[in-house]
Design a protein around this motif. Structure first.
Motif, short mmCIF file in Angstrom:
data_model
loop_
_atom_site.label_atom_id
_atom_site.label_comp_id
_atom_site.label_asym_id
_atom_site.label_seq_id
_atom_site.Cartn_x
_atom_site.Cartn_y
_atom_site.Cartn_z
N GLY A 1 3.87 -6.14 -7.84
CA GLY A 1 3.29 -5.07 -7.04
C GLY A 1 3.11 -5.38 -5.58
N GLY A 2 3.88 -6.32 -5.03
CA GLY A 2 3.76 -6.63 -3.61
C GLY A 2 4.59 -7.83 -3.23
N LEU A 3 4.47 -8.24 -1.98
CA LEU A 3 5.17 -9.43 -1.48
C LEU A 3 4.46 -10.69 -1.96
N SER A 4 5.22 -11.64 -2.44
CA SER A 4 4.64 -12.89 -2.93
C SER A 4 4.05 -13.69 -1.77
N LEU A 5 2.81 -14.14 -1.95
CA LEU A 5 2.23 -15.11 -1.04
C LEU A 5 2.70 -16.50 -1.48
N GLY A 6 2.57 -17.45 -0.59
CA GLY A 6 3.11 -18.77 -0.90
C GLY A 6 4.62 -18.72 -1.01
N ALA A 7 5.25 -17.96 -0.11
CA ALA A 7 6.69 -17.76 -0.19
C ALA A 7 7.27 -17.47 1.19
N LEU A 8 8.58 -17.69 1.28
CA LEU A 8 9.34 -17.38 2.50
C LEU A 8 10.06 -16.06 2.32
N HIS A 9 10.01 -15.21 3.33
CA HIS A 9 10.70 -13.92 3.33
C HIS A 9 11.53 -13.80 4.61
N GLU A 10 12.63 -13.04 4.53
CA GLU A 10 13.51 -12.84 5.68
C GLU A 10 13.55 -11.37 6.08
N VAL A 11 13.59 -11.12 7.38
CA VAL A 11 13.69 -9.76 7.92
C VAL A 11 14.73 -9.76 9.03
N GLY B 1 0.82 -1.21 0.00
CA GLY B 1 0.00 0.00 0.00
C GLY B 1 0.84 1.25 0.00
N VAL B 2 2.15 1.10 -0.24
CA VAL B 2 3.09 2.22 -0.34
C VAL B 2 3.67 2.18 -1.76
N ASP B 3 3.34 3.18 -2.55
CA ASP B 3 3.62 3.14 -3.98
C ASP B 3 5.08 2.87 -4.30
N VAL B 4 6.00 3.57 -3.61
CA VAL B 4 7.41 3.47 -3.96
C VAL B 4 7.94 2.05 -3.78
N ILE B 5 7.38 1.30 -2.83
CA ILE B 5 7.80 -0.08 -2.60
C ILE B 5 7.08 -1.03 -3.54
N ASP B 6 5.76 -0.88 -3.67
CA ASP B 6 4.98 -1.79 -4.50
C ASP B 6 5.40 -1.71 -5.97
N ARG B 7 5.77 -0.52 -6.44
CA ARG B 7 6.22 -0.39 -7.83
C ARG B 7 7.51 -1.15 -8.08
#
Length: 238
Positions: free
Chosen positions: A45-55, A34-40
């Motif tokens: 246009g966003g974080l993949s569902l069905g996926a692993l992410h690290e933070v 929902g933040v244009d600069v990141i989604d673009r």
């Protein structure tokens, strides 16, 4: 009939092989920030569902660590259903994650005695398929373990977030090792902007996208603060 079954099995195998090779799925489901600069910047246009992410936290202090946890909480807060949160330390502050939209009645806490137990609970949650998101706090994440988690996420369609937390600074070097995670983020706290009235300013973060399958690395400084000032309709700006 047998030929139709064989064709379906072959198609399914081809899709699985394509995912393992990193080829884009024909219908990839994403969760926008929902933040244009990141989604673009993110594929689809966003974080993949069905996926692993690290933070991970940008530094070794408690402030950056809290920012990383809030970043993860803000992501899973925008999913539907219960959220499984696996920890070895009993220091997760529920009122803080509620401020980014993840209410306490949605969270199922798993307190494990060691990291291996956390990884086992993490994988079981990823395979279950009935959860909105799964979060686990781990110090080490090997390629083998991350591949298992990624395959579990692809099977269930769930989003999993591994928050990398280290008890000793020497363990932080493990974050440089490759994993099967689709994205890898590093979150650092920045000084807040002064308000026109007395009080504590809104939190500011430096969000670093270190790795992203299908996109280049990038830095987003105060992206969520900019979204607030522009009055974008984003859950991060509540």
């Amino acid at each position: 009939m047998n030929q139709a079954i064989d064709s379906a099995m072959i198609a399914e195998l081809r899709e699985k092989i394509g995912r393992l090779e990193g080829r884009p799925a024909s219908q990839r489901v994403v969760l926008p920030f929902g933040v244009d600069v990141i989604d673009r910047h993110l594929p689809g246009g966003g974080l993949s569902l069905g996926a692993l992410h690290e933070v991970a936290a940008g530094g070794n202090g408690a402030i950056d660590g809290a920012a990383a946890a809030l970043f993860a909480a803000g992501i899973v807060a925008r999913t539907k259903g219960k959220v499984l949160w696996c920890v070895t330390r009993q220091d997760l502050f529920a009122p803080a994650i509620a401020q980014v939209g993840l209410s306490a009645n949605r969270v199922i806490y798993v307190e494990a005695g060691d990291e291996q137990s956390v990884l086992e609970a993490f994988e079981e949650g990823m395979r279950y398929g009935g959860l909105g998101g799964i979060v686990a706090e781990v110090a080490k994440l090997t390629m083998t373990a991350s591949r298992r988690l990624q395959l579990a996420a692809e099977t269930s369609g769930a989003i999993g977030i591994a928050i990398r937390r280290w008890r000793r600074q020497t363990e932080a070097a493990d974050f440089g090792q490759p994993t099967a995670a689709v994205t890898r983020w590093r979150i650092s706290s920045l000084p807040s902007r002064p308000l026109p009235v007395p009080g504590v300013g809104r939190a500011r973060w430096q969000v670093e996208l270190i790795r992203c399958r299908g996109a280049e690395a990038a830095d987003f400084v105060d992206a969520f603060g900019e979204a607030q000032r522009r009055r974008l309709k984003s859950p991060w700006c509540s």
